[in-house]
Design a protein around this motif. Structure first.
Motif, PDB file in Angstrom:
ATOM      1  N   GLY A 109       0.907  -6.180  -2.180  1.00 23.25           N
ATOM      2  CA  GLY A 109      -0.230  -6.130  -1.271  1.00 23.25           C
ATOM      3  C   GLY A 109      -1.403  -5.327  -1.788  1.00 23.25           C
ATOM      4  O   GLY A 109      -2.485  -5.353  -1.184  1.00 23.25           O
ATOM      5  N   GLU A 110      -1.235  -4.638  -2.903  1.00 24.24           N
ATOM      6  CA  GLU A 110      -2.293  -3.770  -3.421  1.00 24.24           C
ATOM      7  C   GLU A 110      -3.032  -4.358  -4.615  1.00 24.24           C
ATOM      8  O   GLU A 110      -3.984  -3.750  -5.110  1.00 24.24           O
ATOM      9  N   LEU A 111      -2.605  -5.529  -5.101  1.00 20.97           N
ATOM     10  CA  LEU A 111      -3.167  -6.061  -6.346  1.00 20.97           C
ATOM     11  C   LEU A 111      -4.673  -6.282  -6.240  1.00 20.97           C
ATOM     12  O   LEU A 111      -5.438  -5.808  -7.081  1.00 20.97           O
ATOM     13  N   LYS A 112      -5.109  -6.996  -5.219  1.00 23.13           N
ATOM     14  CA  LYS A 112      -6.527  -7.335  -5.115  1.00 23.13           C
ATOM     15  C   LYS A 112      -7.379  -6.072  -4.980  1.00 23.13           C
ATOM     16  O   LYS A 112      -8.406  -5.934  -5.663  1.00 23.13           O
ATOM     17  N   SER A 113      -6.977  -5.148  -4.131  1.00 22.00           N
ATOM     18  CA  SER A 113      -7.769  -3.934  -3.941  1.00 22.00           C
ATOM     19  C   SER A 113      -7.775  -3.079  -5.205  1.00 22.00           C
ATOM     20  O   SER A 113      -8.790  -2.451  -5.534  1.00 22.00           O
ATOM     21  N   ALA A 114      -6.650  -3.052  -5.928  1.00 21.30           N
ATOM     22  CA  ALA A 114      -6.590  -2.276  -7.168  1.00 21.30           C
ATOM     23  C   ALA A 114      -7.538  -2.848  -8.211  1.00 21.30           C
ATOM     24  O   ALA A 114      -8.245  -2.105  -8.905  1.00 21.30           O
ATOM     25  N   VAL A 115      -7.574  -4.164  -8.321  1.00 15.61           N
ATOM     26  CA  VAL A 115      -8.473  -4.799  -9.288  1.00 15.61           C
ATOM     27  C   VAL A 115      -9.918  -4.628  -8.859  1.00 15.61           C
ATOM     28  O   VAL A 115     -10.799  -4.355  -9.692  1.00 15.61           O
ATOM     29  N   GLU A 116     -10.188  -4.774  -7.569  1.00 17.07           N
ATOM     30  CA  GLU A 116     -11.554  -4.565  -7.076  1.00 17.07           C
ATOM     31  C   GLU A 116     -12.028  -3.140  -7.359  1.00 17.07           C
ATOM     32  O   GLU A 116     -13.196  -2.930  -7.712  1.00 17.07           O
ATOM     33  N   GLY A 117     -11.132  -2.159  -7.213  1.00 17.37           N
ATOM     34  CA  GLY A 117     -11.498  -0.783  -7.532  1.00 17.37           C
ATOM     35  C   GLY A 117     -11.799  -0.602  -9.009  1.00 17.37           C
ATOM     36  O   GLY A 117     -12.736   0.122  -9.384  1.00 17.37           O
TER      37      GLY A 117
END
Length: 243
Positions: A179-187
């Motif tokens: 669940g954290e992949l997209k937010s981690a990449v966006e960061g």
């Protein structure tokens, strides 16, 4: 097969063939190159990701089985080298957002990317030798990333490694929950975009200096063609498809 979307400084290139684990055909490899070039012109960062349970299973084995003539071999070898070396020499950073298993050419895409973030359940493997082939880009370049003996273990055994081992070996930078992949990449993208474009492009060009030589491309073309034209490779490929 591939979708393209620009959001907040990033061009997201998504492999979208989940029923085939996002395996790539020759036209798909060509489209990937085109979308990378588009991202270079339209975004600060290019992000590669997939849909479904896999990031990318590499080449579509059925497409490999269809390689019969020297011209077929040349087209496939050119597509592969254009994609992998294109990622290395693209002016903008390329981030692999690894949403699932990355096998074969998919693992090589991760190796070619400048940065990689993976979900913790992903596995990474180079299983080409099991069907009589071999991973052409990885054998030219991935030793610089994971080390020679680790590369040989991946290439000769075909056995997968998990996400934590991939991070330990230097194949990926970060491991996150699904669940954290997209937010981690966006960061990560946001952090990159804080720097002036000239600085990040210059850093990328400096890192790529001397890469993607004509000699390497020729070696990939010649050795890949020799392997694909071998009777053992053809037999193993067909056995895989019939299994």
């Amino acid at each position: 097969m591939l979708s393209y979307d620009v959001a907040d400084e990033a061009a997201w290139i998504t492999l979208d063939r989940p029923e085939k684990r996002n395996a790539l055909t020759v036209p798909d490899w060509r489209e990937l190159v085109e979308q990378l070039e588009r991202a270079e012109a339209e975004a600060r960062v290019a992000v590669l990701t997939g849909t479904g349970e896999a990031f990318c299973a590499g080449d579509d084995v059925a497409a490999l089985d269809a390689v019969e003539t020297e011209a077929d071999v040349g087209k496939l070898a050119a597509c592969l080298s254009d994609a992998f070396f294109g990622i290395e020499t693209l002016d903008v950073p390329v981030v692999a957002a690894v949403n699932g298993h990355a096998y074969g050419g998919g693992c090589e895409l991760v190796a070619a990317a400048d940065l990689a973030v993976t979900v913790e359940g992903a596995r990474f493997a180079l299983p080409e030798t099991s069907i009589g082939a071999y991973p052409p880009y990885a054998m030219e370049r991935a030793a610089e990333t994971v080390g020679r003996k680790r590369l040989m273990e991946l290439a000769l055994t075909g056995e997968p490694i998990d996400a934590d081992r991939a991070r330990e070996w230097g194949l990926v930078n970060r491991v996150v929950s699904d669940g954290e992949l997209k937010s981690a990449v966006e960061g990560l993208v946001a952090s990159i975009a804080e720097s002036p474009p000239t600085a990040t492009r210059t850093a990328k060009r400096a890192a790529a200096a001397g890469l993607a030589s004509a000699e390497e491309r020729e070696r990939i073309h010649d050795s890949f063609g020799t392997v694909l034209d071998d009777d053992e490779c053809r037999a193993a490929t067909r056995a895989f498809l019939e299994d």
